[in-house]
Design an enzyme around this catalytic site. Sequence first.
Site, PDB file in Angstrom:
ATOM      1  N   THR A   1       0.840  -1.274  -0.064  1.00  0.00           N
ATOM      2  CA  THR A   1      -0.021   0.165  -0.071  1.00  0.00           C
ATOM      3  C   THR A   1       0.699   1.151   0.134  1.00  0.00           C
ATOM      4  O   THR A   1       0.440   2.427  -0.235  1.00  0.00           O
ATOM      5  CB  THR A   1      -0.742   0.127   1.073  1.00  0.00           C
ATOM      6  OG1 THR A   1       0.092  -0.040   2.390  1.00  0.00           O
ATOM      7  CG2 THR A   1      -1.839  -0.973   1.178  1.00  0.00           C
TER       8      THR A   1
ATOM      9  N   ASN B   1      -0.498  10.585   0.018  1.00  0.00           N
ATOM     10  CA  ASN B   1       0.465  10.437  -1.102  1.00  0.00           C
ATOM     11  C   ASN B   1      -0.432  10.057  -2.159  1.00  0.00           C
ATOM     12  O   ASN B   1      -0.709   8.895  -2.517  1.00  0.00           O
ATOM     13  CB  ASN B   1       1.457   9.282  -0.789  1.00  0.00           C
ATOM     14  CG  ASN B   1       2.571   9.280  -1.757  1.00  0.00           C
ATOM     15  OD1 ASN B   1       2.636  10.077  -2.700  1.00  0.00           O
ATOM     16  ND2 ASN B   1       3.536   8.137  -1.641  1.00  0.00           N
ATOM     17  N   PRO B   2      -0.660  11.072  -3.164  1.00  0.00           N
ATOM     18  CA  PRO B   2      -1.441  10.928  -4.218  1.00  0.00           C
ATOM     19  C   PRO B   2      -0.918   9.813  -5.193  1.00  0.00           C
ATOM     20  O   PRO B   2      -1.493   9.313  -5.903  1.00  0.00           O
ATOM     21  CB  PRO B   2      -1.532  12.132  -5.056  1.00  0.00           C
ATOM     22  CG  PRO B   2      -0.972  13.059  -4.248  1.00  0.00           C
ATOM     23  CD  PRO B   2      -0.146  12.416  -2.847  1.00  0.00           C
TER      24      PRO B   2
ATOM     25  N   THR C   1       0.622   6.725  -4.453  1.00  0.00           N
ATOM     26  CA  THR C   1       0.378   5.495  -3.759  1.00  0.00           C
ATOM     27  C   THR C   1      -1.200   5.480  -3.732  1.00  0.00           C
ATOM     28  O   THR C   1      -1.738   4.187  -3.900  1.00  0.00           O
ATOM     29  CB  THR C   1       0.946   4.964  -2.507  1.00  0.00           C
ATOM     30  OG1 THR C   1       0.881   6.244  -1.646  1.00  0.00           O
ATOM     31  CG2 THR C   1       2.549   4.751  -2.876  1.00  0.00           C
TER      32      THR C   1
ATOM     33  N   GLY D   1      -8.926   7.085   4.618  1.00  0.00           N
ATOM     34  CA  GLY D   1      -8.768   5.733   4.240  1.00  0.00           C
ATOM     35  C   GLY D   1      -9.049   5.359   2.909  1.00  0.00           C
ATOM     36  O   GLY D   1     -10.375   5.695   2.600  1.00  0.00           O
TER      37      GLY D   1
ATOM     38  N   GLY E   1      -8.160   2.438   1.239  1.00  0.00           N
ATOM     39  CA  GLY E   1      -7.711   0.903   0.670  1.00  0.00           C
ATOM     40  C   GLY E   1      -8.593   0.062   0.228  1.00  0.00           C
ATOM     41  O   GLY E   1      -8.616  -0.784  -0.841  1.00  0.00           O
ATOM     42  N   GLU E   2      -9.945   0.239   0.637  1.00  0.00           N
ATOM     43  CA  GLU E   2     -11.086  -0.805   0.171  1.00  0.00           C
ATOM     44  C   GLU E   2     -11.844   0.188  -0.683  1.00  0.00           C
ATOM     45  O   GLU E   2     -12.714  -0.789  -1.587  1.00  0.00           O
ATOM     46  CB  GLU E   2     -11.650  -1.113   1.579  1.00  0.00           C
ATOM     47  CG  GLU E   2     -10.710  -2.197   1.929  1.00  0.00           C
ATOM     48  CD  GLU E   2     -10.960  -2.766   3.433  1.00  0.00           C
ATOM     49  OE1 GLU E   2     -10.722  -1.794   4.419  1.00  0.00           O
ATOM     50  OE2 GLU E   2     -11.602  -3.641   3.638  1.00  0.00           O
TER      51      GLU E   2
HETATM   52 MO1  MOS Z   1      -9.476  -5.451   4.543  1.00  0.00          MO
HETATM   53  S1  MOS Z   1     -10.452  -7.214   4.088  1.00  0.00           S
HETATM   54  O1  MOS Z   1     -10.291  -4.878   6.232  1.00  0.00           O
HETATM   55  O2  MOS Z   1      -7.646  -6.204   5.022  1.00  0.00           O
END
Ligand code: MOS
Length: 757
Positions: free
Chosen positions: A468, A647-648, A650, A718, A720-721
């Site tokens: 990430t 960080n744009p 990543t 956040g 990531g998802e």
């Molecule tokens: Mo994520 S599925 O909460 O690593």
Amino acid sequence: MADTFGDPKQLFGKPTPRIDGKAKVTGSARFASDEPVGNPAYAYLVTSRIAKGRVTAIKLDAAKAVPGVLDILTHGNVGGQAKPAKAADGGPNTPTLDSDQVMHDGQIVAVVIADTYEAAREAAGKVAVTYAAETPSATFGSKGVKVASHKSRSGKPFPKKGDAARAYRAAPVKVDARYSTPPQHHNAIELFTSTCEWDGDHLTVYEPTQAMWGSKAAIAAQLGLEPENVRVVGRYIGGAFGGKGANAYTAWVAIAAKRLNRPVKLVVTREQGFTVRSWRAETRQQVRISAGKDGRLTSFFHSGQEVTSRPSQYAVAGVEVTPRMYACPNIDTKVEVVHADRPTPGFMRAPAETPYFFGLESAMDELAWKLNMDPVELRRINDTRDDPVTGLPFSTRSLMQCYDAAAAKFGWSQRSAKPGSMTDADWLIGYGCATATYPANVAPAAARLTLTPDGKAVAAIAGHEMGTGAYTVVAITAAGALGIPVDKVKVLMGDSDLPPLTIGGGSNNAASKAHVVAKAAGEIRKRLAEAAVAANGPFKGLDPATLTLKDGKLLGPSGQTEDLKTAVSRVGSLVEVYAENNPEGLPPEAMANTYKGQTAMLRGGGRKDHSAFSFGAHFVEVRVHRLTREIRVPRVVSAFAGGTIINPLTAYSQYMGGVIWGLSAALFEATDLHQAQARYVNNDLAGYVIPVNADTPSIDVIMVDEPDNTTNPLGIKGIGEIGITGMNAAVANAVYHATGIRVRDLPIRPEKLLAHA
Ligand code: MOS
């Protein structure tokens, strides 16, 4: 706030190459299984060939005769020496060597240890297991499954408001549809591994885990050790996505290492990874949604069924999120688990939103067609400043800004609305869109930060680099707050001997790390400033709060400066701070629980005075061949508003990776199940189909600027998802526009379209 957090945002928003990029591309960044240990023995798992029943006998003679075999663990010789592993929700899990009972195909029934990997593998093939087999139940609709109602993860009842059934009956426009999503399995390029090494009573585990302290606590609990006698190390993780946390086999690898008095290394095969770790369960959903002729929603009903193992109650329960997307006075939701003879499912990227947004966002599209309305306008009409479930305001909600930005870049206005009306030679062109979301979560964390007179810093936190850009996030925050360049910050992560950070899940880690590192840096600034105003020099007698760290100097309010060499040397050979940050809104014990390896997260959907979510919008073009029904996706434009972007560079990768996985879920990815045997049949990367570059030609990501200081002090939501969420529906909606065929069962493969041709 300046005093608490220094000026950590100084370097936020600037594209910064990964500080670990060189280590990664030159091979010096080590996966856990590459960490050197002295003279390791190698383990290989033996897994069950039945899905239900008992192990009646295990014959080891032939296996033991293989040269180099050192030990073979079975229920008979080590059962009871480790407590059973827990499921991802902390509840009961299927057994491994702790019982002779078999609860799923591919369950661990023995572990062979040998001098070489090859010998261990050969011997594993010669372990002769006999079973008393029973007929297993594979999935929904199989004989023998048990359906049970599920309690929400928050412990509160599932969202319900008004009278959804009545409003539905009375509504002029309605959709009542059933959707389904298939099982998916974690196939990160780095395989699942564990290497265990003892030094007396002290155990070191080299393992890719996205919960350094969580795995440490779990292993200690299973083996009956004091947590301080367990260290977990995984400095670089080759993809995790929810799949790499505590698990069942580490305890057995540790026991094997103890028995042999020698380090033992296990690398789980790709095939075995399908059954010895967690996965994303298949779902069946019903969405009943109604609106007035003006498009305003009058009722929303969403129910889900999810498969789980026999002992586990685990469910992702996405209906806790779907009713929060659009204004609606009448809401009803429920979730049931269906117990089958399968491994226990667990987290996979946006666990709840990914399957359940297929239902929600497909149904919204179906409703738009019934209303004869642009689906973007349907979202606009039902946009809301307040969370429809709790009535609380959203901290920020830039959903329509995302729709408008992505629609403009995509060229949505060029769409001809009628299905099948856009063509290019033999290709039917379809445009589709859908909403993305993910809650903004933040967790307690601790960090140690050191600054030396030469202007270099070391930041230490038990974070997780899963691809990430986690190391870089810490460096950017520390550098900004200390007023030094990013390359002057060394970051230590991936080791449970470092200050604790909670699980790298729920998209919390960037926010959790940045706040605690900022706090540590703020404390360093304060110490330097207090010493400086007390000493003879340019700052004598000033208010220490007016001093900042900038450009490698201590800076006063009227431009006075002092170099770091002088400022730091005044307090010692270095200045070191250990900081803890417990986000406002969490109880005080959340910090202590983090030291216990528990997940104590402040969740965006469960806050007292507001709701905190990221939002986004996907626009997808599909091309479906008129005759073969081959489906291509030439381009995607997605826009996201995720609060502060650290960080744009990543962040772009994170968003794009999510979009690709969503595309994969829509068109390719599914684990196929042999119904009679309850067995996965495409358990390798030849059979488990994922998109390659040729399947993802153009993915454009727009980051919508979204200042937010309600979600948390630094406004980090956040990211990531969120990228994966809603993509499956956006593709399905585009396929409908291209063909007039509504596929409600993922993945959308050509045969499903041919069936209608
Ligand atoms: Mo994520 S599925 O909460 O690593």
